[in-house]
Design a protein around this motif. Structure first.
Motif, mmCIF file in Angstrom:
data_model
loop_
_atom_site.group_PDB
_atom_site.id
_atom_site.type_symbol
_atom_site.label_atom_id
_atom_site.label_comp_id
_atom_site.label_asym_id
_atom_site.label_seq_id
_atom_site.Cartn_x
_atom_site.Cartn_y
_atom_site.Cartn_z
ATOM 1 N N UNK B 294 -30.689 17.972 0.586
ATOM 2 C CA UNK B 294 -32.348 17.984 0.024
ATOM 3 C C UNK B 294 -33.129 19.079 -0.380
ATOM 4 N N UNK B 295 -33.606 19.084 -1.832
ATOM 5 C CA UNK B 295 -34.522 20.523 -1.402
ATOM 6 C C UNK B 295 -35.475 20.665 -2.185
ATOM 7 N N UNK B 296 -36.646 21.488 -2.362
ATOM 8 C CA UNK B 296 -37.871 21.595 -3.266
ATOM 9 C C UNK B 296 -37.538 21.429 -4.184
ATOM 10 N N UNK B 297 -38.488 20.437 -5.874
ATOM 11 C CA UNK B 297 -38.275 20.897 -6.796
ATOM 12 C C UNK B 297 -37.979 21.826 -7.445
ATOM 13 N N UNK B 298 -37.025 22.504 -8.009
ATOM 14 C CA UNK B 298 -36.907 23.952 -8.276
ATOM 15 C C UNK B 298 -38.744 24.458 -9.596
ATOM 16 N N UNK B 299 -38.615 25.778 -8.375
ATOM 17 C CA UNK B 299 -39.669 25.817 -8.316
ATOM 18 C C UNK B 299 -40.710 26.602 -10.046
ATOM 19 N N UNK B 300 -39.407 26.244 -10.923
ATOM 20 C CA UNK B 300 -40.044 27.251 -11.912
ATOM 21 C C UNK B 300 -40.267 25.987 -12.960
ATOM 22 N N UNK B 301 -40.489 24.745 -12.941
ATOM 23 C CA UNK B 301 -40.547 23.922 -13.190
ATOM 24 C C UNK B 301 -41.877 23.175 -13.112
ATOM 25 N N UNK B 302 -43.557 23.593 -13.951
ATOM 26 C CA UNK B 302 -44.198 22.328 -13.655
ATOM 27 C C UNK B 302 -44.731 21.149 -13.974
ATOM 28 N N UNK B 303 -42.776 20.559 -14.018
ATOM 29 C CA UNK B 303 -42.944 19.411 -14.674
ATOM 30 C C UNK B 303 -43.621 18.194 -13.677
ATOM 31 N N UNK B 304 -43.257 18.331 -12.412
ATOM 32 C CA UNK B 304 -43.433 17.353 -11.782
ATOM 33 C C UNK B 304 -45.275 16.887 -11.378
ATOM 34 N N UNK B 346 -45.600 21.801 -23.777
ATOM 35 C CA UNK B 346 -46.820 20.689 -23.080
ATOM 36 C C UNK B 346 -47.785 21.002 -22.518
ATOM 37 N N UNK B 347 -47.826 22.284 -22.101
ATOM 38 C CA UNK B 347 -49.077 22.425 -21.055
ATOM 39 C C UNK B 347 -50.133 22.771 -21.936
ATOM 40 N N UNK B 348 -50.196 23.164 -23.630
ATOM 41 C CA UNK B 348 -51.641 24.428 -23.811
ATOM 42 C C UNK B 348 -51.625 22.501 -24.603
ATOM 43 N N UNK B 349 -50.913 21.747 -24.667
ATOM 44 C CA UNK B 349 -51.013 20.135 -25.571
ATOM 45 C C UNK B 349 -51.915 19.168 -24.809
ATOM 46 N N UNK B 350 -51.605 19.424 -22.860
ATOM 47 C CA UNK B 350 -52.575 18.828 -22.260
ATOM 48 C C UNK B 350 -53.988 18.967 -22.741
ATOM 49 N N UNK B 351 -53.762 20.357 -22.102
ATOM 50 C CA UNK B 351 -55.034 21.337 -21.801
ATOM 51 C C UNK B 351 -56.090 20.851 -22.944
ATOM 52 N N UNK B 352 -55.568 20.644 -23.677
ATOM 53 C CA UNK B 352 -56.512 20.822 -25.058
ATOM 54 C C UNK B 352 -56.715 19.306 -26.045
ATOM 55 N N UNK B 353 -56.267 18.313 -24.987
ATOM 56 C CA UNK B 353 -56.328 16.623 -25.484
ATOM 57 C C UNK B 353 -57.437 16.234 -24.795
ATOM 58 N N UNK B 354 -58.147 15.534 -26.033
ATOM 59 C CA UNK B 354 -59.454 14.862 -25.575
ATOM 60 C C UNK B 354 -59.085 13.767 -25.943
ATOM 61 N N UNK B 355 -59.120 13.119 -24.495
ATOM 62 C CA UNK B 355 -58.588 11.999 -23.577
ATOM 63 C C UNK B 355 -59.295 10.413 -24.268
ATOM 64 N N UNK B 356 -58.940 9.786 -24.877
ATOM 65 C CA UNK B 356 -58.933 8.159 -24.435
ATOM 66 C C UNK B 356 -58.669 7.364 -23.788
ATOM 67 N N UNK B 357 -59.037 6.045 -23.850
ATOM 68 C CA UNK B 357 -59.244 5.114 -22.895
ATOM 69 C C UNK B 357 -58.304 4.251 -24.027
ATOM 70 N N UNK B 358 -56.604 3.483 -23.925
ATOM 71 C CA UNK B 358 -56.607 3.147 -24.654
ATOM 72 C C UNK B 358 -56.376 1.671 -24.382
ATOM 73 N N UNK B 359 -56.844 0.833 -24.961
ATOM 74 C CA UNK B 359 -56.691 -0.987 -24.233
ATOM 75 C C UNK B 359 -56.007 -1.136 -25.258
ATOM 76 N N UNK B 360 -55.198 -1.782 -26.695
ATOM 77 C CA UNK B 360 -54.256 -1.723 -27.146
ATOM 78 C C UNK B 360 -52.619 -0.808 -26.947
#
Lengths: 382, 382
Positions: B294-304, B346-360
């Motif tokens: 067992x080990x900690x999650x790879x330090x180089x990836x912010x994925x989790x 991915x990080x850039x996209x997330x930082x600029x994402x304008x969230x909506x609340x999808x209903x469908x």
């Protein structure tokens, strides 16, 4: 929840009392010990049970004359627990005495409680069939308290009985990596130095010879109605995985925790309700654990084979195995025989054992007594 | 048991068909694929389904003109599965297509079957809340097919929902031990070389960046109604333990097996009945396994962290995470961006994402489409 602890001054009993502090619904109805009156006096003061029974007469007198009992009724006869349990409609009894002394009493108590938490190995190894039958008759739940069987109990209750195999893990004891040659001259002191668990003397030696796993195989067979050939022992030095079950589709389920007896004891005492916060010292962190290792059972010990054979041969063989082991371990602790002689003596006793089919607790105790005598003789003439 | 397999020519679909051979109660009602007509033709011949739907028109024509269908009705429109499922009272649907193409269809099918076995990550990551609500409304069981979630599904069903944490294990992928510096120039070929699992291209790259665990965290949250802060990821390179649950008393339960997709697929297909003999090659021997690490999650990836953040921020963030990742991975595979750029984009996209609340489902597909465009733009101007 009304609780009685048989063997309150032992390793399991003291922990059970400690655990009871964090369970406010726990009412300590009775505690029972043999003769450790100093610790017993502390327990009476701290837990203020309604009844306290100490078997040794001179210890009883010391307590009666010297301590302020604060309402606790002090008694001298263990059998009084029968009347107490009946009168007070007890819920849970923890059977945590050592050896066969309480075998008959444990058996009687099954019908007087709702849940019998059993840490007395002899009750199951010697009389498992009788105990389980009686429990079924009276609707009493038998819950094993040692970590391996408690693990199996949790797993089987959750995942069902259609498993193909069950696994008991074994730390391998202090001599796991020793060769037969290195084992020739190991001392009781070395053998008593268990790497993981702090336990009584006999069970610690049994962990060194792996005879404890022979008994655990027998216990698992009786507790969960599993034939010996479906029970496997795997060495797992970290003692994090306590038990596993394997299903025919290739999936395994494992029960794990830090090796602390408080975890199964508390879980068993609160009747399956896990929704309690625990002390941070019992929290397991996989990033600290780093690895879990597995190995085959130490090649130098025939112990596990003894257990599976005793199950296969059935009848009084498990009783003989236990009696021979107890005398042999005692002889080793008294330095009458060397370490490797323990299993040699057991093997001789088993080879010459004339099995009977014990039907009662008396039958069982007769076999036990006879095999002890035979083993003592064998040790003497060794 | 009447079965339909959506995505029958993929990694999961081909295995599900293979598994069905050993389950005599399985009737292959329908198989659906996109355009791999050669393999599809073999499947039609071998499994003789009542319906076979191939989406690509020229592939459909090839099959129609060239092969003997032996009673199988060949169709060209995936939506026909709705009528087929309804008419034949289908039991089990395996949703094993890749990407969002079948998202709406999967959603429609929930009300037409008893059990929906889902291997299409996008259905849960993008529309998990909608899927679970609809399944509850129609009494349909949603069963995840990937090994981690199937492990959790088995554990939670058996041990109950009063857990304190759930654990997803991760092999760590091919770059587990790499430094950030070593990752600068890794090629698609290196990234596609997964140490344990044989899977499609995108999921293999997602395993290398650990973005697969970001999505699995989101899936676990929706499937089992668990907040992100109770979901942990632990690196476990042997991929033997697939999932664990921790209870407040300090006890853990783990689900384990050899890393073979056939095990959860078969188990899920036979509706919990484990009482089947398995091929010896799926039997796990702890004496051969020797160790689990067992080990900690790879330090180089912010994925989790991305996954847990997307859950915390809620709304359309999980959808944006998936869309950005898919475009970034595709760009890496086409050598438009280096490996480490995947998570940066991915990080850039997330930082600029304008969230909506999808209903469908339409709302969801709109977000998906918009974020894909944004990500493609970002890749272009990179």
């Amino acid at each position: 929840m009304k609780l009685a602890i048989l063997g309150s001054t032992g390793e399991i009993g003291t922990r059970a009392l400690k655990v009871s502090e964090s369970l406010k619904e726990c009412e300590i109805l009775a505690i029972i010990c043999n003769k450790n009156w100093k610790l017993f006096a502390e327990q009476i003061t701290k837990y203020n049970p309604r009844y306290a029974i100490i078997r040794d007469s001179s210890s009883y007198k010391k307590l009666r004359n010297q301590m302020h009992l604060n309402g606790t009724k002090l008694l001298n006869n263990a059998d009084d627990i029968l009347e107490i349990s009946d009168k007070h409609k007890i819920d849970t009894i923890i059977g945590a005495t050592i050896g066969t002394t309480f075998l008959r009493l444990n058996y009687e108590l099954i019908k007087l409680c709702k849940r019998f938490l059993i840490a007395n190995k002899e009750s199951i190894v010697l009389a498992g069939r009788l105990f389980m039958k009686k429990a079924a008759r009276h609707g009493t739940q038998i819950v094993p308290l040692d970590s391996e069987h408690f693990g199996l109990f949790s797993l089987i209750n959750a995942h069902g009985t259609d498993f193909s195999r069950i696994y008991l893990t074994a730390s391998g004891g202090p001599f796991r990596t020793y060769s037969r040659n290195q084992l020739k001259n190991v001392t009781p002191k070395q053998a008593l130095n268990h790497p993981i668990w702090k336990m009584g003397a006999r069970i610690t030696i049994d962990s060194a010879t792996l005879m404890n796993k022979a008994f655990e195989v027998i216990e698992a067979s009786y507790l969960f109605n599993v034939p010996g050939d479906k029970i496997k022992v795997v060495i797992h030095p970290e003692s994090i995985i306590h038990a596993m079950i394997e299903y025919p589709n290739g999936a395994f389920f494992a029960q794990m925790s830090l090796p602390r007896m408080e975890i199964p004891i508390k879980q068993a005492m609160i009747n399956g309700n896990r929704n309690r916060n625990i002390s941070p010292k019992y929290r397991m962190d996989f990033h600290q654990i780093k690895q879990l290792t597995f190995d085959e059972v130490n090649g130098w010990t025939p112990a596990v084979k003894f257990g599976i054979d005793a199950l296969k041969k059935g009848g009084s063989f498990p009783i003989a195995l236990n009696a021979a082991d107890e005398v042999a371990v005692e002889s080793f602790l008294q330095k009458k025989i060397p370490f490797l002689k323990i299993t040699e003596i057991i093997e001789k006793i088993l080879n010459n054992h004339k099995p009977v089919e014990p039907k009662t607790i008396s039958d069982i105790l007769d076999v036990d007594s006879n095999v002890r005598k035979e083993t003592s003789e064998l040790v003497k003439h060794n």
